[in-house]
Motif scaffolding. Structure first.
Motif, PDB file in Angstrom:
ATOM      1  N   ARG A 208       0.879  -1.092   0.116  1.00 21.16           N
ATOM      2  CA  ARG A 208       0.093  -0.132   0.005  1.00 21.16           C
ATOM      3  C   ARG A 208       0.898   1.297   0.092  1.00 21.16           C
ATOM      4  NH1 ARG A 208      -4.910  -1.400   4.043  1.00 21.16           N
ATOM      5  NH2 ARG A 208      -5.565  -3.291   3.017  1.00 21.16           N
ATOM      6  N   SER A 209       1.941   1.179   0.754  1.00 25.35           N
ATOM      7  CA  SER A 209       2.785   2.500   0.907  1.00 25.35           C
ATOM      8  C   SER A 209       3.640   2.829  -0.351  1.00 25.35           C
ATOM      9  CB  SER A 209       3.875   2.256   1.707  1.00 25.35           C
ATOM     10  OG  SER A 209       4.475   1.108   1.643  1.00 25.35           O
ATOM     11  N   LYS A 210       3.799   1.779  -1.279  1.00 24.45           N
ATOM     12  CA  LYS A 210       4.181   1.853  -2.603  1.00 24.45           C
ATOM     13  C   LYS A 210       3.308   2.573  -3.664  1.00 24.45           C
ATOM     14  CE  LYS A 210       6.052  -0.323  -6.861  1.00 24.45           C
ATOM     15  NZ  LYS A 210       6.627  -1.262  -7.357  1.00 24.45           N
ATOM     16  N   ILE A 211       2.003   2.216  -3.567  1.00 25.54           N
ATOM     17  CA  ILE A 211       0.856   2.875  -4.260  1.00 25.54           C
ATOM     18  C   ILE A 211       0.776   4.213  -3.669  1.00 25.54           C
ATOM     19  CG2 ILE A 211      -1.704   2.577  -5.110  1.00 25.54           C
ATOM     20  CD1 ILE A 211       0.447   0.562  -6.294  1.00 25.54           C
ATOM     21  N   LYS A 212       0.923   4.466  -2.577  1.00 24.71           N
ATOM     22  CA  LYS A 212       0.710   5.811  -2.027  1.00 24.71           C
ATOM     23  C   LYS A 212       1.821   6.693  -2.526  1.00 24.71           C
ATOM     24  CE  LYS A 212      -0.509   7.899   2.631  1.00 24.71           C
ATOM     25  NZ  LYS A 212      -0.471   7.845   3.845  1.00 24.71           N
ATOM     26  N   LEU A 213       3.212   6.172  -2.407  1.00 31.12           N
ATOM     27  CA  LEU A 213       4.137   7.104  -3.277  1.00 31.12           C
ATOM     28  C   LEU A 213       3.991   7.056  -4.582  1.00 31.12           C
ATOM     29  CD1 LEU A 213       6.843   8.355  -2.706  1.00 31.12           C
ATOM     30  CD2 LEU A 213       8.006   6.036  -3.363  1.00 31.12           C
ATOM     31  N   LEU A 214       3.351   6.329  -5.352  1.00 31.54           N
ATOM     32  CA  LEU A 214       3.069   6.215  -6.821  1.00 31.54           C
ATOM     33  C   LEU A 214       2.179   7.370  -7.024  1.00 31.54           C
ATOM     34  CD1 LEU A 214       3.525   5.271  -9.560  1.00 31.54           C
ATOM     35  CD2 LEU A 214       1.824   3.632  -9.267  1.00 31.54           C
ATOM     36  N   ALA A 215       1.150   7.676  -6.201  1.00 35.06           N
ATOM     37  CA  ALA A 215       0.141   8.550  -6.104  1.00 35.06           C
ATOM     38  C   ALA A 215       0.783   9.908  -6.214  1.00 35.06           C
ATOM     39  CB  ALA A 215      -1.347   8.493  -5.189  1.00 35.06           C
ATOM     40  N   ALA A 216       1.699  10.207  -5.265  1.00 33.83           N
ATOM     41  CA  ALA A 216       2.100  11.438  -5.015  1.00 33.83           C
ATOM     42  C   ALA A 216       3.298  11.769  -6.190  1.00 33.83           C
ATOM     43  CB  ALA A 216       3.073  11.439  -3.633  1.00 33.83           C
ATOM     44  N   VAL A 217       3.858  10.567  -6.742  1.00 32.23           N
ATOM     45  CA  VAL A 217       4.746  10.846  -7.804  1.00 32.23           C
ATOM     46  C   VAL A 217       3.716  11.350  -9.135  1.00 32.23           C
ATOM     47  CG1 VAL A 217       5.911   9.613  -9.633  1.00 32.23           C
ATOM     48  CG2 VAL A 217       6.681   9.470  -7.235  1.00 32.23           C
ATOM     49  N   ALA A 218       2.643  10.513  -9.297  1.00 30.42           N
ATOM     50  CA  ALA A 218       1.932  10.848 -10.477  1.00 30.42           C
ATOM     51  C   ALA A 218       1.200  12.319 -10.370  1.00 30.42           C
ATOM     52  CB  ALA A 218       0.603   9.995 -10.638  1.00 30.42           C
ATOM     53  N   ASP A 219       1.007  12.752  -8.935  1.00 31.33           N
ATOM     54  CA  ASP A 219       0.653  14.187  -9.115  1.00 31.33           C
ATOM     55  C   ASP A 219       1.689  15.162  -9.388  1.00 31.33           C
ATOM     56  OD1 ASP A 219      -1.759  15.414  -8.294  1.00 31.33           O
ATOM     57  OD2 ASP A 219      -1.186  15.757  -6.236  1.00 31.33           O
ATOM     58  N   ASN A 220       2.880  14.799  -9.458  1.00 28.84           N
ATOM     59  CA  ASN A 220       3.851  15.822  -9.666  1.00 28.84           C
ATOM     60  C   ASN A 220       4.892  15.423 -10.931  1.00 28.84           C
ATOM     61  OD1 ASN A 220       3.895  17.562  -7.096  1.00 28.84           O
ATOM     62  ND2 ASN A 220       3.576  15.604  -6.193  1.00 28.84           N
ATOM     63  N   ILE A 221       4.415  14.932 -11.733  1.00 28.94           N
ATOM     64  CA  ILE A 221       5.034  14.863 -12.962  1.00 28.94           C
ATOM     65  C   ILE A 221       5.280  15.896 -13.750  1.00 28.94           C
ATOM     66  CG2 ILE A 221       5.168  13.647 -15.353  1.00 28.94           C
ATOM     67  CD1 ILE A 221       4.120  11.062 -14.077  1.00 28.94           C
ATOM     68  N   ALA A 244       6.956   4.469   2.250  1.00 30.45           N
ATOM     69  CA  ALA A 244       7.699   3.462   1.306  1.00 30.45           C
ATOM     70  C   ALA A 244       9.036   3.397   1.392  1.00 30.45           C
ATOM     71  CB  ALA A 244       7.227   3.881  -0.160  1.00 30.45           C
ATOM     72  N   ILE A 245       9.606   2.212   0.919  1.00 30.20           N
ATOM     73  CA  ILE A 245      10.848   2.112   1.045  1.00 30.20           C
ATOM     74  C   ILE A 245      11.649   2.154  -0.400  1.00 30.20           C
ATOM     75  CG2 ILE A 245      11.084   0.560   3.094  1.00 30.20           C
ATOM     76  CD1 ILE A 245      11.108  -1.993   1.230  1.00 30.20           C
ATOM     77  N   GLN A 246      13.025   2.254  -0.447  1.00 30.13           N
ATOM     78  CA  GLN A 246      13.802   2.507  -1.562  1.00 30.13           C
ATOM     79  C   GLN A 246      13.476   1.742  -2.706  1.00 30.13           C
ATOM     80  OE1 GLN A 246      18.012   3.165  -1.708  1.00 30.13           O
ATOM     81  NE2 GLN A 246      18.089   3.627  -3.749  1.00 30.13           N
ATOM     82  N   GLU A 247      13.266   0.469  -2.402  1.00 30.00           N
ATOM     83  CA  GLU A 247      13.112  -0.639  -3.409  1.00 30.00           C
ATOM     84  C   GLU A 247      11.629  -0.297  -3.863  1.00 30.00           C
ATOM     85  OE1 GLU A 247      13.924  -3.117  -0.098  1.00 30.00           O
ATOM     86  OE2 GLU A 247      15.255  -1.364  -1.013  1.00 30.00           O
ATOM     87  N   ASP A 248      10.705   0.381  -3.436  1.00 32.76           N
ATOM     88  CA  ASP A 248       9.341   0.466  -3.843  1.00 32.76           C
ATOM     89  C   ASP A 248       9.199   1.445  -5.397  1.00 32.76           C
ATOM     90  OD1 ASP A 248       7.981  -0.734  -2.109  1.00 32.76           O
ATOM     91  OD2 ASP A 248       7.738   0.661  -0.771  1.00 32.76           O
ATOM     92  N   VAL A 249      10.519   2.169  -5.675  1.00 32.22           N
ATOM     93  CA  VAL A 249      10.386   3.096  -6.636  1.00 32.22           C
ATOM     94  C   VAL A 249      10.548   2.229  -8.016  1.00 32.22           C
ATOM     95  CG1 VAL A 249      11.260   4.945  -5.281  1.00 32.22           C
ATOM     96  CG2 VAL A 249      12.840   3.678  -6.703  1.00 32.22           C
TER      97      VAL A 249
END
Ligand SMILES: [Mn+2]
Length: 335
Positions: A208-221, A244-249
């Motif tokens: 879930r934390s990976k997807i949360k980070l992905l959401a933040a990323v998508a919002d800031n492209i 999230a942890i580093q591998e999540d990216v």
């Protein structure tokens, strides 16, 4: 070009062997190590797998006995002194082995390298089997076993080979996808490998934390160069907020590349020690490893990376400018 006898002989002559792959290991490096792990066990070799960073969670099923170790100078330097052969798989660049490389070099260890990354500036290895036409290092280690000892191509070994090829070709979708990798996949299925299950274990278990980070990323492209470049930053705050942890990216830069009209994407990840990790992806028109090489990194034409020293804001300007400059150079050549 693929002189497998040399690898076979180097293994025969060695009593103690070290296996490794690059930092932030991916499915190709890990899967290729697992293949050699099986081979070295059959050959009753004394070996250890030393890594610069931890296995991402989705690949841990490939190491059920916990044989992958994190390199620790105190714990391993003495053992490394007595290693007869260091076998590097999918390494890209020797300095992606971190401190281990220094030890190997000082000890004068025989180094065999099996890889499909380009080495534009030559290489320092004793034996180098590199073929940029291979879809993955997994394709090369398959070729090794198939030529040297095909009886070791068991279902278990095929699973590791399949993971290596599937992950490095974006599930058989990137430009490096070739006839051989499909043929090997067919062999894997014949051997009983459940490919759908493997796919799900790797791509169907995002935290879930990976997807949360992905959401933040998508919002800031951010977009540049007429929308052909999509780039984003992951700073420490975003990491902390998402948990999230580093591998999540892993995979995020591919995600940015998938946008319509985008040809090149890159990620700038803020490390803790005043440096940034950069990942580049290209859809196929631009060779972005030239940008990675400019910053001291490397990789394939369409998937590459580098580490840049400096603050986040300095790095953003430098990387964006250089990326566009190199893209413009390639546009001129095409005209
Ligand atoms: Mn690879």
């Amino acid at each position: 070009m693929r002189d497998w006898l040399k690898i076979k002989q180097a293994i025969e002559q060695a009593k103690t062997i070290m296996l490794t792959t690059h930092e932030n290991p991916d499915g190709d490096g890990i899967g290729s190590i697992v293949v050699f792990q099986h081979y070295l066990r059959k050959k009753s070799k004394d070996f250890r797998i030393l890594m610069t960073s931890q296995l991402p969670e989705e690949f841990q099923f490939l190491d059920p006995l916990n044989t992958f170790e994190i390199y620790d100078e105190k714990k391993h330097s003495e053992w490394l002194l007595n290693v007869d052969l260091a076998l590097l798989l999918d390494i890209g660049n020797y300095d992606r082995t971190g401190l281990m490389w220094e030890a190997i070099k000082q000890n004068g260890t025989v180094v065999a390298n099996i890889d499909h990354h380009p080495y534009p500036n030559g290489h320092p290895f004793t034996i180098n089997i590199s073929d940029v036409n291979a879809s993955a290092t997994g394709e090369l280690v398959y070729d090794f076993l198939n030529e040297i000892e095909p009886k070791y191509l068991t279902k278990e070994v095929y699973e590791a080979i399949y993971v290596a090829i599937m992950t490095d070709t974006g599930s058989f979708s990137y430009n490096n996808t070739n006839i051989q990798c499909h043929e090997i996949a067919a062999e894997a299925i014949k051997a009983g490998v459940d490919t759908a299950k493997l796919h799900q274990m790797i791509y169907g278990s995002n935290s879930r934390s990976k997807i949360k980070l992905l959401a933040a990323v998508a919002d800031n492209i951010q977009y540049a160069h007429h929308g052909k470049v999509a780039w984003f930053v992951i700073d420490k705050e975003m990491m902390a907020k998402s948990g999230a942890i580093q591998e999540d990216v892993e995979g995020f830069t591919d995600f940015a590349r998938s946008i319509k009209g985008v040809e090149v994407s890159f990620m700038i990840f803020e490390n803790s020690n005043n440096s940034c990790r950069i990942n580049f992806r290209s859809k196929g028109f631009y060779s972005i490893n030239k940008v990675a090489q400019y910053f001291g990194g490397g990789g394939h034409s369409f998937a590459a990376g580098a580490k840049v020293n400096g603050t986040l804001s300095e790095t953003i300007d430098k990387v964006l400018d250089k990326t566009i400059e190199i893209m413009k150079d390639q546009e001129r050549i095409e005209k």
